[in-house]
Design a protein around this motif. Structure first.
Motif, PDB file in Angstrom:
ATOM      1  N   TYR A  11     -76.681  50.711  36.914  1.00 48.74           N
ATOM      2  CA  TYR A  11     -74.820  49.480  37.162  1.00 48.74           C
ATOM      3  C   TYR A  11     -75.370  48.401  36.672  1.00 48.74           C
ATOM      4  O   TYR A  11     -74.851  47.336  36.787  1.00 48.74           O
ATOM      5  CB  TYR A  11     -75.998  49.316  38.419  1.00 48.74           C
ATOM      6  N   ILE A  16     -75.021  56.889  49.247  1.00 45.44           N
ATOM      7  CA  ILE A  16     -74.914  57.753  48.257  1.00 45.44           C
ATOM      8  C   ILE A  16     -73.710  56.883  47.571  1.00 45.44           C
ATOM      9  O   ILE A  16     -73.250  56.131  47.488  1.00 45.44           O
ATOM     10  CB  ILE A  16     -73.924  59.052  48.766  1.00 45.44           C
ATOM     11  N   HIS A  17     -74.227  57.318  46.310  1.00 46.57           N
ATOM     12  CA  HIS A  17     -73.510  56.731  45.006  1.00 46.57           C
ATOM     13  C   HIS A  17     -72.629  57.796  44.256  1.00 46.57           C
ATOM     14  O   HIS A  17     -73.012  58.920  44.046  1.00 46.57           O
ATOM     15  CB  HIS A  17     -74.197  56.467  43.299  1.00 46.57           C
ATOM     16  N   GLY A  18     -70.984  57.837  43.586  1.00 45.94           N
ATOM     17  CA  GLY A  18     -70.515  59.047  42.909  1.00 45.94           C
ATOM     18  C   GLY A  18     -70.118  58.304  41.128  1.00 45.94           C
ATOM     19  O   GLY A  18     -69.628  57.020  41.861  1.00 45.94           O
ATOM     20  N   ARG A  40     -65.489  61.810  45.679  1.00 44.07           N
ATOM     21  CA  ARG A  40     -65.646  60.581  45.088  1.00 44.07           C
ATOM     22  C   ARG A  40     -64.413  60.387  46.642  1.00 44.07           C
ATOM     23  O   ARG A  40     -64.570  59.852  47.846  1.00 44.07           O
ATOM     24  CB  ARG A  40     -64.499  59.630  44.681  1.00 44.07           C
ATOM     25  N   ASN A  43     -75.035  51.874  51.440  1.00 44.89           N
ATOM     26  CA  ASN A  43     -74.156  52.339  51.842  1.00 44.89           C
ATOM     27  C   ASN A  43     -73.752  54.132  51.013  1.00 44.89           C
ATOM     28  O   ASN A  43     -73.190  55.307  51.116  1.00 44.89           O
ATOM     29  CB  ASN A  43     -72.431  52.376  51.173  1.00 44.89           C
ATOM     30  N   PHE A  63     -74.032  40.371  44.013  1.00 51.01           N
ATOM     31  CA  PHE A  63     -74.777  40.678  44.503  1.00 51.01           C
ATOM     32  C   PHE A  63     -75.913  41.437  43.527  1.00 51.01           C
ATOM     33  O   PHE A  63     -76.874  43.193  43.818  1.00 51.01           O
ATOM     34  CB  PHE A  63     -74.006  42.134  45.211  1.00 51.01           C
ATOM     35  N   LEU A  96     -78.929  44.510  44.595  1.00 51.61           N
ATOM     36  CA  LEU A  96     -78.428  45.702  44.415  1.00 51.61           C
ATOM     37  C   LEU A  96     -79.525  46.848  43.459  1.00 51.61           C
ATOM     38  O   LEU A  96     -79.967  47.630  43.961  1.00 51.61           O
ATOM     39  CB  LEU A  96     -77.355  45.511  43.714  1.00 51.61           C
ATOM     40  N   VAL A 145     -71.425  47.046  53.616  1.00 49.43           N
ATOM     41  CA  VAL A 145     -71.875  47.678  52.252  1.00 49.43           C
ATOM     42  C   VAL A 145     -72.657  47.719  51.101  1.00 49.43           C
ATOM     43  O   VAL A 145     -73.328  49.055  50.089  1.00 49.43           O
ATOM     44  CB  VAL A 145     -70.514  46.499  51.426  1.00 49.43           C
ATOM     45  N   GLY A 146     -73.656  47.189  51.348  1.00 44.69           N
ATOM     46  CA  GLY A 146     -75.447  47.184  50.286  1.00 44.69           C
ATOM     47  C   GLY A 146     -76.061  48.119  50.614  1.00 44.69           C
ATOM     48  O   GLY A 146     -77.027  48.769  49.578  1.00 44.69           O
ATOM     49  N   THR A 195     -66.307  52.371  49.333  1.00 44.43           N
ATOM     50  CA  THR A 195     -67.657  51.809  48.873  1.00 44.43           C
ATOM     51  C   THR A 195     -68.020  51.019  50.287  1.00 44.43           C
ATOM     52  O   THR A 195     -68.918  50.916  50.424  1.00 44.43           O
ATOM     53  CB  THR A 195     -67.220  50.768  47.946  1.00 44.43           C
ATOM     54  N   LYS A 242     -78.884  57.926  48.187  1.00 37.24           N
ATOM     55  CA  LYS A 242     -78.858  56.408  47.688  1.00 37.24           C
ATOM     56  C   LYS A 242     -80.484  56.172  48.726  1.00 37.24           C
ATOM     57  O   LYS A 242     -81.212  57.201  49.924  1.00 37.24           O
ATOM     58  CB  LYS A 242     -78.654  55.334  48.535  1.00 37.24           C
ATOM     59  N   GLU A 288     -72.301  47.646  34.500  1.00 37.92           N
ATOM     60  CA  GLU A 288     -71.139  47.314  34.596  1.00 37.92           C
ATOM     61  C   GLU A 288     -71.665  46.352  35.537  1.00 37.92           C
ATOM     62  O   GLU A 288     -70.603  45.689  35.894  1.00 37.92           O
ATOM     63  CB  GLU A 288     -70.421  48.441  34.927  1.00 37.92           C
ATOM     64  N   HIS A 289     -72.518  45.881  36.675  1.00 36.58           N
ATOM     65  CA  HIS A 289     -72.637  44.721  37.833  1.00 36.58           C
ATOM     66  C   HIS A 289     -73.197  43.891  37.686  1.00 36.58           C
ATOM     67  O   HIS A 289     -73.679  43.043  38.466  1.00 36.58           O
ATOM     68  CB  HIS A 289     -72.137  45.665  39.083  1.00 36.58           C
ATOM     69  N   ARG A 330     -70.300  58.301  53.802  1.00 36.86           N
ATOM     70  CA  ARG A 330     -69.549  56.268  54.084  1.00 36.86           C
ATOM     71  C   ARG A 330     -69.379  56.376  55.706  1.00 36.86           C
ATOM     72  O   ARG A 330     -69.554  55.753  56.039  1.00 36.86           O
ATOM     73  CB  ARG A 330     -68.952  55.669  53.071  1.00 36.86           C
TER      74      ARG A 330
HETATM   75  P1  RTP Z   1     -71.984  53.285  43.726  1.00 36.90           P
HETATM   76  O1  RTP Z   1     -71.048  53.133  42.950  1.00 36.90           O
HETATM   77  O2  RTP Z   1     -72.606  53.986  44.368  1.00 36.90           O
HETATM   78  O3  RTP Z   1     -71.448  54.863  44.101  1.00 36.90           O
HETATM   79  O4  RTP Z   1     -70.764  52.614  44.728  1.00 36.90           O
HETATM   80  P2  RTP Z   1     -68.967  52.623  44.176  1.00 36.90           P
HETATM   81  O5  RTP Z   1     -68.679  53.227  43.426  1.00 36.90           O
HETATM   82  O6  RTP Z   1     -67.875  53.047  45.667  1.00 36.90           O
HETATM   83  O7  RTP Z   1     -69.002  51.361  43.782  1.00 36.90           O
HETATM   84  P3  RTP Z   1     -68.981  49.829  42.883  1.00 36.90           P
HETATM   85  O8  RTP Z   1     -68.156  48.962  42.835  1.00 36.90           O
HETATM   86  O9  RTP Z   1     -69.686  50.939  41.580  1.00 36.90           O
HETATM   87  O10 RTP Z   1     -70.527  49.310  43.591  1.00 36.90           O
HETATM   88  C1  RTP Z   1     -71.761  49.595  43.368  1.00 36.90           C
HETATM   89  C2  RTP Z   1     -72.397  49.357  44.783  1.00 36.90           C
HETATM   90  O11 RTP Z   1     -72.845  48.087  44.518  1.00 36.90           O
HETATM   91  C3  RTP Z   1     -72.620  47.792  46.046  1.00 36.90           C
HETATM   92  N1  RTP Z   1     -72.218  46.418  45.966  1.00 36.90           N
HETATM   93  N2  RTP Z   1     -72.226  45.750  47.003  1.00 36.90           N
HETATM   94  N3  RTP Z   1     -72.005  42.795  48.475  1.00 36.90           N
HETATM   95  C4  RTP Z   1     -70.849  42.782  48.025  1.00 36.90           C
HETATM   96  O12 RTP Z   1     -70.029  42.488  47.812  1.00 36.90           O
HETATM   97  C5  RTP Z   1     -71.090  44.797  47.217  1.00 36.90           C
HETATM   98  N4  RTP Z   1     -69.877  44.723  46.893  1.00 36.90           N
HETATM   99  C6  RTP Z   1     -70.504  46.193  45.560  1.00 36.90           C
HETATM  100  C7  RTP Z   1     -72.195  48.895  46.929  1.00 36.90           C
HETATM  101  O13 RTP Z   1     -73.663  50.137  47.337  1.00 36.90           O
HETATM  102  C8  RTP Z   1     -72.005  49.911  45.964  1.00 36.90           C
HETATM  103  O14 RTP Z   1     -71.422  50.763  45.870  1.00 36.90           O
END
Ligand code: RTP
Ligand code: MG
Length: 148
Positions: free
Chosen positions: A49, A114-116, A85, A112, A57, A61, A109-110, A91, A9, A51-52, A102
């Motif tokens: 992203y 690398i993404h996987g 992972r 972190n 956030f 993001l 958390v914001g 995360t 990232k 799904e989010h 990480r």
């Molecule tokens: P990534 O997709 O980036 O590899 O991270 P991840 O699977 O470990 O976590 P995910 O649930 O997919 O969340 C994506 C990214 O969103 C940010 N995040 N911020 N502020 C918060 O509570 C929060 N929660 C998640 C993180 O940067 C996370 O990597």
């Protein structure tokens, strides 16, 4: 052979961690089959992203992941999706173990590092979002004698 999408990232690029991170996956025994330094557009960030989208956030993001260049990679190997992972770590860096990427390099958390990809379906989807088929290289380090 299984493939996954990993991405350093903007914070990882800014902190000069590309080499360190590539080294960790090489040392583990995985094979790099594609890589590029690139700037993510807001459109691509929204898809990646997706799904989010409803999460509070999401805006932060997208702003963060588009704030500077990322280093996008495709890695190949046995169980590479789940195992990478584990190497990436939890995360939230306050829960990621020392020894993970990480756990060793991140605090919040914001940001972190690398993404996987989190599943086989995500890996296929994300590889397709970031790479054209012709940008990926299949090769064997064992069978070929291409370094003389
Ligand atoms: P990534 O997709 O980036 O590899 O991270 P991840 O699977 O470990 O976590 P995910 O649930 O997919 O969340 C994506 C990214 O969103 C940010 N995040 N911020 N502020 C918060 O509570 C929060 N929660 C998640 C993180 O940067 C996370 O990597
Ligand atoms: Mg995720």
């Amino acid at each position: 052979m299984e493939r996954t999408f990993l991405m350093v990232k903007p914070d990882g690029v800014q902190r000069n961690l590309i080499g360190e991170i590539v080294g960790r996956f090489e040392n583990k025994g995985f094979q790099l089959v594609g890589a590029k330094l690139m700037q993510i557009t807001p459109e691509l960030a929204g898809e990646h992203y997706g799904e989010h989208k409803e999460r509070p956030f999401f805006g932060e993001l997208v702003d963060f992941i588009t704030s500077g260049p990322v280093f996008a990679m495709v890695w190949e190997g046995e169980n590479v999706i789940a195992t990478s992972r584990l190497l990436v770590g939890a995360t939230n860096p306050k829960e990621s173990a020392p020894g993970t990427i990480r756990g060793d390099f991140a605090v919040t958390v914001g940001k972190n590092i690398i993404h996987g990809s989190d599943s086989a379906d995500s890996a296929v989807r994300e590889i397709g979002l970031f790479f054209k088929e012709e940008e990926l290289v299949s090769y064997s380090k064992d069978a070929n004698n291409w370094v003389n």
